[in-house]
Motif scaffolding. Structure first.
Motif, short mmCIF file in Angstrom:
data_model
loop_
_atom_site.label_atom_id
_atom_site.label_comp_id
_atom_site.label_asym_id
_atom_site.label_seq_id
_atom_site.Cartn_x
_atom_site.Cartn_y
_atom_site.Cartn_z
N UNK A 81 0.82 -1.20 0.00
CA UNK A 81 0.00 0.00 0.00
C UNK A 81 0.87 1.26 0.00
N UNK A 82 1.97 1.25 0.76
CA UNK A 82 2.88 2.39 0.77
C UNK A 82 3.49 2.63 -0.61
N UNK A 83 3.89 1.55 -1.28
CA UNK A 83 4.47 1.68 -2.61
C UNK A 83 3.46 2.22 -3.61
N UNK A 84 2.23 1.71 -3.55
CA UNK A 84 1.19 2.17 -4.47
C UNK A 84 0.82 3.62 -4.18
N UNK A 85 0.85 4.01 -2.91
CA UNK A 85 0.52 5.39 -2.58
C UNK A 85 1.54 6.36 -3.17
N UNK A 86 2.80 5.95 -3.20
CA UNK A 86 3.83 6.79 -3.82
C UNK A 86 3.58 6.92 -5.32
N UNK A 87 3.18 5.81 -5.95
CA UNK A 87 2.86 5.86 -7.38
C UNK A 87 1.63 6.71 -7.64
N UNK A 88 0.64 6.61 -6.72
CA UNK A 88 -0.56 7.42 -6.85
C UNK A 88 -0.22 8.90 -6.81
N UNK A 89 0.69 9.29 -5.91
CA UNK A 89 1.08 10.70 -5.80
C UNK A 89 1.73 11.21 -7.08
N UNK A 130 -6.43 -4.95 4.84
CA UNK A 130 -5.84 -4.48 6.10
C UNK A 130 -6.92 -4.27 7.15
N UNK A 131 -8.06 -3.66 6.73
CA UNK A 131 -9.14 -3.42 7.68
C UNK A 131 -9.66 -4.73 8.26
N UNK A 132 -9.88 -5.74 7.40
CA UNK A 132 -10.40 -7.03 7.88
C UNK A 132 -9.39 -7.71 8.79
N UNK A 177 -6.55 -1.25 -6.72
CA UNK A 177 -5.71 -2.08 -5.85
C UNK A 177 -5.59 -1.47 -4.46
N UNK A 178 -5.48 -0.13 -4.38
CA UNK A 178 -5.43 0.53 -3.07
C UNK A 178 -6.69 0.23 -2.28
N UNK A 179 -7.85 0.28 -2.95
CA UNK A 179 -9.10 -0.05 -2.27
C UNK A 179 -9.12 -1.48 -1.78
N UNK A 180 -8.62 -2.42 -2.62
CA UNK A 180 -8.59 -3.82 -2.22
C UNK A 180 -7.67 -4.03 -1.02
N UNK A 181 -6.49 -3.39 -1.05
CA UNK A 181 -5.55 -3.53 0.06
C UNK A 181 -6.11 -2.93 1.34
#
Length: 406
Positions: A7-15, A48-50, A40-44
């Motif tokens: 999720x951290x890696x995808x968030x960097x790509x999202x930015x 994590x929430x579950x 994918x961010x939504x799925x992750x």
């Protein structure tokens, strides 16, 4: 890979993709990739929430007591709170802060982030589920906005009139309908079916961020009621006031293009007086774009002029100072907005204006810098990201309510 690390890696790509979208340099391939990243961010986030919920339930069971889970308050409201401020103070992030600082903070670092609190307007005020789409520009209607109770109306705003929704895209090119020639007719057996002609123009919509923040003392931060009130009154008012201004006056340069700067919106010159001008504008919308006027949006000063109109015997044409009826003109609701310039009015079918939420509201509280920490101050910020689309400009009209000065 651990979901949080991915999720951290995808968030960097999202930015990075967000920066390109805001600069207008994003390519079609990157738009496709952006949609994949968002999904994918939504799925992750769900994974994590579950996982966290499972860990919490197992922890509670180990303590020999059942985890306390409420779905609704006694009055049927969600326990997260009716307003954005209440949702913030009831968020997991705020509860964790309270547990870590039971006696409040004094010179300590503050970092509170409550994301996904929902739409500032729709969810906070209890509106129906927002519109949704996974395809850029593909809008599925599930409610009719702008329905106003003319007997006991709540104070309405321009944002109550337009279509609110959600979207999974950050940038979209869409067709604005400028004009339509109806060819519908009776067709005999084996006859040629008619074809109506549409005149369109290409428009663009890019996600834009609207944010505001305030500084509070750490004593105020320790009081849930004060923080909730400040978020609901100050931040909500400022952020949604700015969004209303963009819907009307956005220039299209580093911000969305609003109604007053969109090609194809109709115009009505001043004619005799305000009531006559608005009546002629209603006719123009009917005859030009087959539009029934949903509401008339006025500057407060022009709304006052209508209320004070009197006949030759000094009798008010309207309800007068003691009337309890609705504020209308020619049977249409009058909406008041200080974002409309005095001497002009906007009217038409505002449901053709679509404000789509790209990222839900986030409230953050943190020590902005060393100076804030030394002075026991905390910065609280509200931020939302949305797209603005004006589908049919010809269903909107700007009327001049005063003669032009030479």
């Amino acid at each position: 890979m651990d979901p949080k690390l991915e999720l951290q890696q995808l968030d960097a790509e999202r930015a990075e993709l967000l920066t390109k979208a805001n600069e207008g340099t994003i390519t079609p391939e990157e738009v496709t990739r952006a949609d994949e990243v968002v999904k994918r961010i939504g799925d992750l986030a769900d994974i994590i929430r579950k996982r966290d919920e499972t860990a919490k339930a197992l922890t509670e069971a180990g303590r020999g007591r059942t985890s306390e889970v409420r779905t609704k308050d006694d009055d049927g409201e969600q326990p997260a709170g009716r307003t954005i401020g209440q949702r913030f103070i009831n968020s997991d992030a705020m509860k964790a802060h309270r547990e870590a600082n039971p006696l409040g903070v004094s010179g300590k670092p503050v970092s509170i982030k409550a994301a996904g609190l929902g739409s500032f307007a729709a969810k906070a005020q209890g509106d129906p589920t927002p519109l949704g789409t996974n395809l850029g520009g593909a809008i599925v209607y599930d409610r009719l906005p702008g329905i106003v109770d003319l007997t006991y109306p709540k104070p309405p705003t321009l944002l109550d009139l337009i279509t609110r929704g959600t979207t999974a895209t950050s940038y979209v090119e869409y067709r604005q309908l400028v004009a339509a020639t109806a060819a519908a007719d009776v067709v005999p057996e084996r006859g040629l079916k008619p074809l109506s002609e549409l005149t369109t123009q290409v428009a663009q919509a890019a996600a834009h961020v609207v944010a505001d923040g305030i500084k509070v003392t750490n004593q105020e931060l320790a009081d849930d009621g004060i923080i909730a009130a400040l978020i609901d009154s100050v931040l909500a008012r400022n952020v949604w006031g700015k969004i209303e201004d963009l819907v009307l006056n956005g220039t299209g340069t580093n911000e969305p293009r609003g109604i007053l700067n969109t090609t194809g919106v109709l115009n009505q010159a001043f004619a005799t007086d305000i009531p006559t001008t608005i009546r002629k504008a209603i006719t123009k919308l009917r005859t030009t774009s087959d539009t029934e006027v949903q509401a008339v949006v006025l500057n407060p000063a022009d709304d006052e002029k209508l209320d004070l109109l009197q006949d030759a015997n000094q009798r008010y044409y309207g309800n007068g100072p003691f009337g309890a009826g609705p504020s209308t003109i020619w049977g249409r609701p009058r909406f008041v907005s200080s974002k409309v310039a005095e001497g002009s009015s906007v009217l038409g079918d505002f449901s053709t204006v679509q404000l789509l939420e790209r990222e839900g509201l986030t409230i953050e509280a943190f020590n902005q810098n060393e100076d804030d920490a030394r002075h026991n101050l905390t910065y609280i910020r509200a931020e939302v990201r949305e797209l603005l689309l004006i589908r049919e400009p010809a269903k909107l009209l700007v009327a001049e309510l005063a003669p032009k000065t030479p």
